[in-house]
Scaffold this motif. Structure first.
Motif, PDB file in Angstrom:
ATOM      1  N   LYS A 132      -7.651   2.918   6.247  1.00 46.74           N
ATOM      2  CA  LYS A 132      -8.947   3.257   5.668  1.00 46.74           C
ATOM      3  C   LYS A 132      -9.945   2.106   5.780  1.00 46.74           C
ATOM      4  O   LYS A 132      -9.673   1.002   5.332  1.00 46.74           O
TER       5      LYS A 132
ATOM      6  N   ASN B 152     -13.298   0.040   4.707  1.00 42.86           N
ATOM      7  CA  ASN B 152     -13.820  -0.263   3.375  1.00 42.86           C
ATOM      8  C   ASN B 152     -15.050   0.562   3.002  1.00 42.86           C
ATOM      9  O   ASN B 152     -15.403   0.647   1.839  1.00 42.86           O
TER      10      ASN B 152
ATOM     11  N   ASN C 193     -14.696   6.202   0.592  1.00 44.07           N
ATOM     12  CA  ASN C 193     -13.895   6.265  -0.635  1.00 44.07           C
ATOM     13  C   ASN C 193     -12.587   7.017  -0.369  1.00 44.07           C
ATOM     14  O   ASN C 193     -12.370   7.560   0.712  1.00 44.07           O
ATOM     15  N   ASP C 194     -11.715   7.042  -1.364  1.00 39.35           N
ATOM     16  CA  ASP C 194     -10.385   7.657  -1.202  1.00 39.35           C
ATOM     17  C   ASP C 194     -10.468   9.143  -0.870  1.00 39.35           C
ATOM     18  O   ASP C 194      -9.685   9.641  -0.069  1.00 39.35           O
ATOM     19  N   GLU C 195     -11.406   9.856  -1.492  1.00 48.72           N
ATOM     20  CA  GLU C 195     -11.543  11.290  -1.219  1.00 48.72           C
ATOM     21  C   GLU C 195     -11.911  11.524   0.244  1.00 48.72           C
ATOM     22  O   GLU C 195     -11.335  12.391   0.909  1.00 48.72           O
ATOM     23  N   GLN C 196     -12.852  10.739   0.759  1.00 45.22           N
ATOM     24  CA  GLN C 196     -13.251  10.865   2.164  1.00 45.22           C
ATOM     25  C   GLN C 196     -12.077  10.521   3.084  1.00 45.22           C
ATOM     26  O   GLN C 196     -11.847  11.185   4.096  1.00 45.22           O
ATOM     27  N   PHE C 197     -11.339   9.501   2.702  1.00 43.68           N
ATOM     28  CA  PHE C 197     -10.205   9.075   3.512  1.00 43.68           C
ATOM     29  C   PHE C 197      -9.142  10.168   3.575  1.00 43.68           C
ATOM     30  O   PHE C 197      -8.582  10.443   4.642  1.00 43.68           O
ATOM     31  N   GLN C 198      -8.854  10.802   2.441  1.00 41.20           N
ATOM     32  CA  GLN C 198      -7.859  11.877   2.422  1.00 41.20           C
ATOM     33  C   GLN C 198      -8.310  13.053   3.297  1.00 41.20           C
ATOM     34  O   GLN C 198      -7.488  13.686   3.961  1.00 41.20           O
TER      35      GLN C 198
ATOM     36  N   TYR D 201      -0.235   3.897   1.683  1.00 41.63           N
ATOM     37  CA  TYR D 201      -0.676   4.600   2.886  1.00 41.63           C
ATOM     38  C   TYR D 201       0.297   4.333   4.026  1.00 41.63           C
ATOM     39  O   TYR D 201       0.324   3.240   4.577  1.00 41.63           O
TER      40      TYR D 201
ATOM     41  N   THR E  40       0.847  -1.176   0.000  1.00 41.21           N
ATOM     42  CA  THR E  40       0.000   0.000   0.000  1.00 41.21           C
ATOM     43  C   THR E  40       0.891   1.237   0.000  1.00 41.21           C
ATOM     44  O   THR E  40       2.058   1.164   0.371  1.00 41.21           O
TER      45      THR E  40
END
Length: 108
Positions: free
Chosen positions: A72, A74, A77-82, A64, A62
């Motif tokens: 993160k 499951n 999504n990636d935007e929310q995680f960032q 990350y 990964t």
């Protein structure tokens, strides 16, 4: 295992220092960094704890570089995680400002 070397260099730690801190040999650290040897599960846990990261990052599975508690889930999504990563880096007072702003937007 290039991430082990990267983490060590980012923190300006010599192989001998890392080996000493983890009760390993400098040769073992070198072998992990050059991928001649894969660290055991016990050593991976020591390395992850030492560098405050996760084992998947050490194994280059990964991108990350986060402690296991910050991995993160499951269900986002990636935007929310960032956004969560950015939020977690804020000071307590800045988090309060963001919370207030979000509360204001939600009350419209």
């Amino acid at each position: 295992m290039n991430n082990i070397k990267d983490l060590r260099k980012q923190r300006d730690i010599l192989q001998t220092k890392l080996a000493f801190d983890l009760n390993l040999t400098q040769e073992a650290i070198s072998s992990y960094e050059t991928e001649r040897v894969t660290p055991s599960a016990d050593v991976l846990i020591k390395l992850a704890d030492y560098f405050n990261t996760n084992i998947d990052y050490l194994l280059c599975r990964t991108t990350y570089n986060l402690p296991i508690k910050d991995i993160k889930p499951n269900n986002i999504n990636d935007e929310q995680f960032q956004l969560l990563i950015k939020y977690n880096k804020l000071s307590k007072s800045d988090k309060a400002k963001v919370d207030g702003y979000i509360d204001g937007l939600n009350s419209k």
